[in-house]
Design a protein around this motif. Structure first.
Motif, mmCIF file in Angstrom:
data_model
loop_
_atom_site.group_PDB
_atom_site.id
_atom_site.type_symbol
_atom_site.label_atom_id
_atom_site.label_comp_id
_atom_site.label_asym_id
_atom_site.label_seq_id
_atom_site.Cartn_x
_atom_site.Cartn_y
_atom_site.Cartn_z
ATOM 1 N N THR A 208 0.838 -1.195 0.000
ATOM 2 C CA THR A 208 0.000 0.000 0.000
ATOM 3 C C THR A 208 0.872 1.244 0.000
ATOM 4 O OG1 THR A 208 -0.157 -0.014 2.404
ATOM 5 C CG2 THR A 208 -1.879 -1.156 1.181
ATOM 6 N N GLY B 276 0.122 3.436 -4.836
ATOM 7 C CA GLY B 276 -0.850 3.885 -5.827
ATOM 8 C C GLY B 276 -1.579 2.749 -6.501
ATOM 9 N N LYS B 277 -0.842 1.758 -6.958
ATOM 10 C CA LYS B 277 -1.472 0.673 -7.705
ATOM 11 C C LYS B 277 -2.078 -0.350 -6.751
ATOM 12 C CE LYS B 277 -0.593 -2.296 -11.675
ATOM 13 N NZ LYS B 277 0.388 -2.644 -12.722
ATOM 14 N N GLU B 278 -1.288 -0.774 -5.778
ATOM 15 C CA GLU B 278 -1.778 -1.638 -4.707
ATOM 16 C C GLU B 278 -2.453 -2.903 -5.194
ATOM 17 O OE1 GLU B 278 -2.468 2.198 -1.762
ATOM 18 O OE2 GLU B 278 -3.702 0.421 -1.515
ATOM 19 N N THR B 279 -1.836 -3.548 -6.151
ATOM 20 C CA THR B 279 -2.369 -4.816 -6.631
ATOM 21 C C THR B 279 -2.205 -5.876 -5.562
ATOM 22 O OG1 THR B 279 -1.896 -4.292 -8.924
ATOM 23 C CG2 THR B 279 -2.090 -6.622 -8.355
ATOM 24 N N GLN B 280 -3.237 -6.652 -5.344
ATOM 25 C CA GLN B 280 -3.181 -7.757 -4.398
ATOM 26 C C GLN B 280 -2.790 -9.027 -5.141
ATOM 27 O OE1 GLN B 280 -6.613 -8.101 -1.809
ATOM 28 N NE2 GLN B 280 -6.828 -5.878 -1.720
ATOM 29 N N TYR B 281 -1.780 -9.691 -4.611
ATOM 30 C CA TYR B 281 -1.315 -10.955 -5.171
ATOM 31 C C TYR B 281 -1.739 -12.076 -4.234
ATOM 32 C CZ TYR B 281 1.325 -8.042 -8.332
ATOM 33 O OH TYR B 281 1.657 -7.109 -9.293
ATOM 34 N N PHE C 120 -9.698 -4.217 -11.116
ATOM 35 C CA PHE C 120 -8.798 -5.349 -11.316
ATOM 36 C C PHE C 120 -9.536 -6.487 -12.017
ATOM 37 C CE2 PHE C 120 -5.520 -3.922 -8.284
ATOM 38 C CZ PHE C 120 -6.232 -3.009 -7.530
ATOM 39 N N TYR D 264 -8.935 -10.713 -12.427
ATOM 40 C CA TYR D 264 -8.194 -11.901 -12.029
ATOM 41 C C TYR D 264 -8.723 -13.090 -12.820
ATOM 42 C CZ TYR D 264 -6.274 -9.488 -7.931
ATOM 43 O OH TYR D 264 -5.606 -8.621 -7.103
ATOM 44 N N PHE E 252 -3.494 -12.481 -11.058
ATOM 45 C CA PHE E 252 -3.737 -11.089 -11.423
ATOM 46 C C PHE E 252 -3.454 -10.884 -12.913
ATOM 47 C CE2 PHE E 252 -3.792 -6.622 -11.531
ATOM 48 C CZ PHE E 252 -2.625 -6.169 -12.135
ATOM 49 N N TYR F 268 -4.796 -4.039 -14.214
ATOM 50 C CA TYR F 268 -5.270 -3.017 -13.279
ATOM 51 C C TYR F 268 -5.568 -1.720 -14.039
ATOM 52 C CZ TYR F 268 -4.724 0.919 -10.052
ATOM 53 O OH TYR F 268 -4.902 2.093 -9.366
ATOM 54 N N ARG G 193 -9.398 -0.323 0.549
ATOM 55 C CA ARG G 193 -8.352 -1.199 0.002
ATOM 56 C C ARG G 193 -8.762 -2.643 -0.241
ATOM 57 N NH1 ARG G 193 -4.511 2.207 3.117
ATOM 58 N NH2 ARG G 193 -3.505 3.475 1.525
ATOM 59 N N LEU H 50 -10.657 -5.818 -1.781
ATOM 60 C CA LEU H 50 -11.286 -6.065 -3.067
ATOM 61 C C LEU H 50 -12.717 -6.552 -2.867
ATOM 62 C CD1 LEU H 50 -8.348 -7.938 -4.812
ATOM 63 C CD2 LEU H 50 -9.244 -5.705 -5.464
#
Lengths: 115, 113
Positions: free
Chosen positions: A97, A100-105, B35, B37, B47, B50, B99, B101
């Motif tokens: 976090t 900015g992008k904060e992609t969740q993997y 997003f 997936y 993923f 985005y 934050r 999803l």
């Protein structure tokens, strides 16, 4: 680079037993999420940690569920006592976090079956 | 509150053709991320792409592109030149200031040889 690691990958237990699911987030990520996936409810958030602190646990079903994050590289989700309706796939995800992008993997998930 | 709607439970596409998977969203956050997936039959969540709500251009990642129409609150995924390995469940998701999803119900894509 190692992704999110979860263990065990599969768990079969009997109703009433304690179940502990484990997660190691991606190194350097400061947010960790636990999700549950079922056919009936789809993917839903259980709890979210930021910098090891629980931020939102509104998705935790009931007192039988608890989650901890003692340090930045480890988290557990515990169910005690387990019930058949807890059978699901439990995913752990992590993100960085503040970027900015904060992609969740996501990790590979733990398939839990409670008999 | 956030919501994702995926109206296509299942889609079929011929190998090598393009396919569009629909996604509409609702969020009260002024800043959010969208997003996509992929979940193959093996179960992992992969993923794909985005799109930030303030991004001026549509996101692209290889054969994946996101058709972002902010006024319509849509974020459709376009897969070009479909491959057999693209057969999977595809989930659209939104994340706002909270934050976490919020996922849609998914679209099962089958690529036909």
């Amino acid at each position: 680079d190692a992704g999110v690691i979860q263990s065990p990958r599969h768990e079969v237990t009997e109703m009433g037993q304690e179940v502990t699911l484990r997660c190691k987030p991606i190194s350097g990520h400061n947010s960790l999420f636990w999700y549950r996936q079922t056919m009936m409810r789809g993917l839903e958030l259980l709890i979210y940690f930021n910098n090891n602190v629980p931020i939102d646990d509104s998705g935790m079903p009931e007192d039988r569920f608890s989650a901890k994050m003692p340090n930045a590289s480890f988290s557990t989700l515990k169910i005690q006592p387990s019930e058949p309706r807890d059978s699901a796939v439990y995913f752990c995800a992590s993100s960085s976090t503040g970027t900015g992008k904060e992609t969740q993997y996501f990790g590979p998930g733990t398939r839990l079956l409670v008999l | 509150a956030q919501k994702i709607t995926q109206t296509q439970p299942g889609m079929f596409v011929q190998e090598k053709e393009a396919v569009t998977l629909d996604c509409t969203y609702d969020t009260s956050d002024p800043s959010y991320g969208l997003f996509w997936y992929k979940q193959p039959s093996s179960g992992e969540m992969i993923f794909l792409i985005y799109q930030g709500s303030y991004d001026q251009q549509n996101a692209t990642e290889g054969r994946y592109s996101l058709n972002f129409q902010k006024a319509r609150k849509s974020a459709n995924l376009v897969i070009s030149a479909s491959q057999l390995g693209d057969s999977a469940m595809y989930f659209c998701a939104v994340a706002g200031s909270a934050r976490q999803l919020t996922f849609g119900s998914g679209t099962q894509l089958t690529v036909l040889p």
